[in-house]
Scaffold this motif. Sequence first.
Motif, PDB file in Angstrom:
ATOM      1  N   LEU A   1      42.968  31.797  30.515  1.00  8.40           N
ATOM      2  CA  LEU A   1      42.138  31.023  31.439  1.00  8.40           C
ATOM      3  C   LEU A   1      41.163  30.119  30.695  1.00  8.40           C
ATOM      4  O   LEU A   1      40.950  28.969  31.091  1.00  8.40           O
ATOM      5  CB  LEU A   1      41.371  31.952  32.379  1.00  8.40           C
ATOM      6  N   ARG A   2      40.576  30.613  29.589  1.00  8.03           N
ATOM      7  CA  ARG A   2      39.677  29.774  28.795  1.00  8.03           C
ATOM      8  C   ARG A   2      40.437  28.583  28.209  1.00  8.03           C
ATOM      9  O   ARG A   2      39.943  27.461  28.190  1.00  8.03           O
ATOM     10  CB  ARG A   2      39.001  30.597  27.703  1.00  8.03           C
ATOM     11  N   GLY A   3      41.659  28.822  27.738  1.00 12.31           N
ATOM     12  CA  GLY A   3      42.485  27.729  27.217  1.00 12.31           C
ATOM     13  C   GLY A   3      42.833  26.711  28.289  1.00 12.31           C
ATOM     14  O   GLY A   3      42.801  25.502  28.049  1.00 12.31           O
ATOM     15  N   LEU A   4      43.166  27.208  29.481  1.00 17.11           N
ATOM     16  CA  LEU A   4      43.466  26.310  30.596  1.00 17.11           C
ATOM     17  C   LEU A   4      42.233  25.499  30.991  1.00 17.11           C
ATOM     18  O   LEU A   4      42.329  24.312  31.304  1.00 17.11           O
ATOM     19  CB  LEU A   4      43.993  27.091  31.799  1.00 17.11           C
ATOM     20  N   ALA A   5      41.065  26.129  30.960  1.00 16.33           N
ATOM     21  CA  ALA A   5      39.820  25.421  31.278  1.00 16.33           C
ATOM     22  C   ALA A   5      39.605  24.292  30.276  1.00 16.33           C
ATOM     23  O   ALA A   5      39.260  23.164  30.663  1.00 16.33           O
ATOM     24  CB  ALA A   5      38.644  26.391  31.268  1.00 16.33           C
ATOM     25  N   ASP A   6      39.821  24.570  28.982  1.00 15.83           N
ATOM     26  CA  ASP A   6      39.681  23.526  27.955  1.00 15.83           C
ATOM     27  C   ASP A   6      40.643  22.375  28.217  1.00 15.83           C
ATOM     28  O   ASP A   6      40.280  21.204  28.106  1.00 15.83           O
ATOM     29  CB  ASP A   6      39.931  24.108  26.558  1.00 15.83           C
ATOM     30  N   ARG A   7      41.859  22.704  28.579  1.00 14.19           N
ATOM     31  CA  ARG A   7      42.867  21.666  28.850  1.00 14.19           C
ATOM     32  C   ARG A   7      42.461  20.822  30.065  1.00 14.19           C
ATOM     33  O   ARG A   7      42.603  19.611  30.061  1.00 14.19           O
ATOM     34  CB  ARG A   7      44.214  22.332  29.067  1.00 14.19           C
ATOM     35  N   TRP A   8      41.968  21.490  31.124  1.00 15.58           N
ATOM     36  CA  TRP A   8      41.532  20.762  32.319  1.00 15.58           C
ATOM     37  C   TRP A   8      40.404  19.791  31.940  1.00 15.58           C
ATOM     38  O   TRP A   8      40.403  18.636  32.356  1.00 15.58           O
ATOM     39  CB  TRP A   8      41.070  21.740  33.396  1.00 15.58           C
ATOM     40  N   LEU A   9      39.446  20.269  31.137  1.00 18.83           N
ATOM     41  CA  LEU A   9      38.321  19.431  30.729  1.00 18.83           C
ATOM     42  C   LEU A   9      38.788  18.228  29.912  1.00 18.83           C
ATOM     43  O   LEU A   9      38.272  17.125  30.085  1.00 18.83           O
ATOM     44  CB  LEU A   9      37.319  20.255  29.922  1.00 18.83           C
ATOM     45  N   GLN A  10      39.756  18.429  29.031  1.00 19.70           N
ATOM     46  CA  GLN A  10      40.290  17.318  28.233  1.00 19.70           C
ATOM     47  C   GLN A  10      40.891  16.241  29.131  1.00 19.70           C
ATOM     48  O   GLN A  10      40.737  15.051  28.871  1.00 19.70           O
ATOM     49  CB  GLN A  10      41.350  17.818  27.252  1.00 19.70           C
TER      50      GLN A  10
ATOM     51  N   THR B   1      43.162  40.799  32.521  1.00 10.88           N
ATOM     52  CA  THR B   1      43.136  41.475  31.224  1.00 10.88           C
ATOM     53  C   THR B   1      42.477  40.553  30.192  1.00 10.88           C
ATOM     54  O   THR B   1      42.292  39.354  30.451  1.00 10.88           O
ATOM     55  CB  THR B   1      44.568  41.782  30.774  1.00 10.88           C
ATOM     56  N   PRO B   2      42.147  41.067  29.005  1.00  8.88           N
ATOM     57  CA  PRO B   2      41.614  40.184  27.959  1.00  8.88           C
ATOM     58  C   PRO B   2      42.564  39.028  27.625  1.00  8.88           C
ATOM     59  O   PRO B   2      42.113  37.898  27.401  1.00  8.88           O
ATOM     60  CB  PRO B   2      41.424  41.125  26.767  1.00  8.88           C
TER      61      PRO B   2
ATOM     62  N   ARG C   1      31.343  36.457  39.384  1.00 11.15           N
ATOM     63  CA  ARG C   1      31.015  35.238  38.621  1.00 11.15           C
ATOM     64  C   ARG C   1      30.959  35.551  37.137  1.00 11.15           C
ATOM     65  O   ARG C   1      30.457  36.586  36.725  1.00 11.15           O
ATOM     66  CB  ARG C   1      29.673  34.679  39.069  1.00 11.15           C
ATOM     67  N   GLY C   2      31.477  34.620  36.336  1.00 13.51           N
ATOM     68  CA  GLY C   2      31.360  34.727  34.880  1.00 13.51           C
ATOM     69  C   GLY C   2      32.079  35.920  34.290  1.00 13.51           C
ATOM     70  O   GLY C   2      31.492  36.649  33.489  1.00 13.51           O
ATOM     71  N   VAL C   3      33.328  36.106  34.637  1.00 10.84           N
ATOM     72  CA  VAL C   3      34.071  37.292  34.175  1.00 10.84           C
ATOM     73  C   VAL C   3      34.652  37.133  32.783  1.00 10.84           C
ATOM     74  O   VAL C   3      35.050  38.117  32.163  1.00 10.84           O
ATOM     75  CB  VAL C   3      35.194  37.687  35.161  1.00 10.84           C
ATOM     76  N   ALA C   4      34.781  35.919  32.279  1.00 10.71           N
ATOM     77  CA  ALA C   4      35.387  35.728  30.958  1.00 10.71           C
ATOM     78  C   ALA C   4      34.665  34.623  30.203  1.00 10.71           C
ATOM     79  O   ALA C   4      34.095  33.736  30.769  1.00 10.71           O
ATOM     80  CB  ALA C   4      36.860  35.369  31.106  1.00 10.71           C
TER      81      ALA C   4
END
Length: 120
Positions: free
Chosen positions: A77-86, A70-71, A117-120
């Motif tokens: 998921l975008r927030g989790l990606a940012d956290r992983w990158l940090q 869902t949105p 690929r690239g869903v969000a």
Amino acid sequence: MNAREALGKYGEELAARRLAEAGMTVLERNWRGGRAGEIDIVALDGDALVVCEVKTRRQSSFEHPMAGVTPAKARRLRGLADRWLQEHGGAPPGGVRIDLVGVLLPERGAPVVEHARGVA
């Protein structure tokens, strides 16, 4: 482990195999971002980091696996990606992409594994 957890684990195994067959390198599975949640699979696709959500469903289920993001889930998921990158030194040169792997398990026959690929 209950039946739902076992189903999810099996789907994630099939998804990791599919990503590897597509030439990606799986870096982590089931990475926990604290209270924010979990990334099912973190992988590299060339020089791009891929955060991958895996949804597994039995064919008899009402919802197709690909409808499971869902949105609100995409934002998480975008927030989790940012956290992983940090925690891992920042974004690679190819940037970050969020993918979805849907696994549909029919009553008989082989599982159907779809990679978007690239869903969000």
